[in-house]
Design an enzyme around this catalytic site. Sequence first.
Site, PDB file in Angstrom:
ATOM      1  N   ASP A 153       9.029   2.239   0.034  1.00  0.00           N
ATOM      2  CA  ASP A 153       7.905   3.442   0.370  1.00  0.00           C
ATOM      3  C   ASP A 153       8.508   2.998   2.094  1.00  0.00           C
ATOM      4  O   ASP A 153       8.009   1.737   2.560  1.00  0.00           O
ATOM      5  CB  ASP A 153       6.690   2.970   0.395  1.00  0.00           C
ATOM      6  CG  ASP A 153       5.561   3.292   1.179  1.00  0.00           C
ATOM      7  OD1 ASP A 153       5.501   4.114   2.322  1.00  0.00           O
ATOM      8  OD2 ASP A 153       4.734   3.638   0.190  1.00  0.00           O
ATOM      9  N   TYR A 211       1.255  -1.079  -0.195  1.00  0.00           N
ATOM     10  CA  TYR A 211       0.002  -0.560   0.227  1.00  0.00           C
ATOM     11  C   TYR A 211       0.621   0.879   0.140  1.00  0.00           C
ATOM     12  O   TYR A 211       1.777   1.109   1.058  1.00  0.00           O
ATOM     13  CB  TYR A 211      -0.956  -0.053   1.105  1.00  0.00           C
ATOM     14  CG  TYR A 211      -2.149   1.194   1.371  1.00  0.00           C
ATOM     15  CD1 TYR A 211      -3.163   1.198   0.584  1.00  0.00           C
ATOM     16  CD2 TYR A 211      -1.610   2.246   2.304  1.00  0.00           C
ATOM     17  CE1 TYR A 211      -3.938   2.967   0.613  1.00  0.00           C
ATOM     18  CE2 TYR A 211      -2.443   3.225   2.205  1.00  0.00           C
ATOM     19  CZ  TYR A 211      -3.666   3.460   1.804  1.00  0.00           C
ATOM     20  OH  TYR A 211      -4.233   4.161   2.273  1.00  0.00           O
ATOM     21  N   LYS A 255       4.508   8.661   8.658  1.00  0.00           N
ATOM     22  CA  LYS A 255       4.102   8.021  10.201  1.00  0.00           C
ATOM     23  C   LYS A 255       4.789   9.160  11.754  1.00  0.00           C
ATOM     24  O   LYS A 255       4.730   9.390  11.963  1.00  0.00           O
ATOM     25  CB  LYS A 255       3.824   6.741  10.013  1.00  0.00           C
ATOM     26  CG  LYS A 255       2.428   6.359   9.205  1.00  0.00           C
ATOM     27  CD  LYS A 255       1.950   4.768   9.214  1.00  0.00           C
ATOM     28  CE  LYS A 255       1.211   4.764   8.540  1.00  0.00           C
ATOM     29  NZ  LYS A 255       0.838   3.519   7.451  1.00  0.00           N
TER      30      LYS A 255
END
Length: 434
Positions: free
Chosen positions: A238, A143, A266
């Site tokens: 990522d 994702y 995050k």
Amino acid sequence: MTTHCEQLFKEAKKYMPGGVNSPVRAFGPVGGVPRFIARADAAYVWDEDGSRYLDYVGSWGPMLLGHNHSEILKSVTDACARGLSFGAATWTEVEMAKLICEMIPSIEMVRMVNSGTEAAMSAIRAARGYTGRDKVIKFEGCYHGHSDGLLVKAGSGVLTHGIPGSAGVPAGCTSDTLTAVYNSLDSVKVHFERAGEQIAAVIVEPVAANMGVVLPQPGFLEGLRSLCDQYGALLIFDEVITGFRLSAGGAQQLFGVTPDLTVLGKIIGAGLPVGAYGGKRSVMEVVAPLGSVYQAGTLSGNPVAMAAGYTMLRILKEQPYYYEALRNNGAYLFEGLKKLLKNAGLPYAVNYLGSLGCLFFTGQKVTDHESAVTSDTQAYAAYFRHMLSRGIYLAPSQFEAMFLSAAHLREQLDETLAAMEEFFTDKAQSLPCC
Ligand SMILES: *Cc1c(COP(=O)(O)O)cnc(C)c1O
């Protein structure tokens, strides 16, 4: 009797789609009513009914040092007092950029944005601008946020061009997205052999943490690096989840594989909305105002968010023993879980690395999306509800990680293991066995 959370959820659903601002919060995959969280501290969250839960979601990663870390809080309140946003350059954002570049040496220049979605989308734009190529390879089960081009479900075969994984995404937006199988270099090679000179980048989660947790097999990340080099494509890691969680230099430091671009999010906001992308100077120089790749943001580099992120990263850099605590916590919990599964005669897969881990309700080894989805999601739902009833808050989906923090204490991990054991001993008879 209805609980306060039930009442709030009913009200929320009138005004917000599904009553939530992000789909997985709705408890869809596990049933029941989402807990509305009123406050948090260290490893605990409290809901609006006053129930306390041991938190293994940690805001999906950012709360690496636990909730309400005093130094981070102080840096945020100090920054607030100086002003919430200026829409102009600040020294804090430079300090933050410098620190990121120091801690992750493959990042020579970095651009701050407001979310991981924005960071991944923009990194791909930079890669396309730099290479003058359009196609991007992503992996099934990875994702990278919800931008059009990356919301892709693999078709029937790996050669199929990307099919939109969401309504509202025009097929044209995903026609340059090629999908490959995690841990299969062959599935990547096929794309390069067919269209190597059109491929701008390969984007990958160096440890996949959005289909549960799937580790890269030895040679996989190295193989991606050499395929990219061979065909002149950029390798994008990522590291929105892995960055600053697996080590102070991210997964790239741990595995010794250097990407051209890195996507962050995050943890670097410490709980405030932040993302960033960065990498080789030559690539980042294509980004406006230096270069011709346009990308902008009203609140990018927001002074409050930068203060929070800077303090978080400074703590991690100066106090490396936090990583030891995180690794110890992970090993204690997940090895303990493996042991009790073995005792219960259940062959379920436990994948973990450091403070990131996942229990899959399948007897198969989980190495990619196909094996991950052999998990019994009904069994997970039952397990989730049991744990919740014991005051333990897990991700409300089989295909998410458990996020441990440095604030989790040994006795809390023991309490967690005891609740797990209770479930697996009582339910062993009724659980589907592979
Ligand atoms: C969460 C996540 C994103 C998206 O970040 P948002 O801040 O939710 O937009 C991108 N990539 C990975 C690996 C993620 O885990």
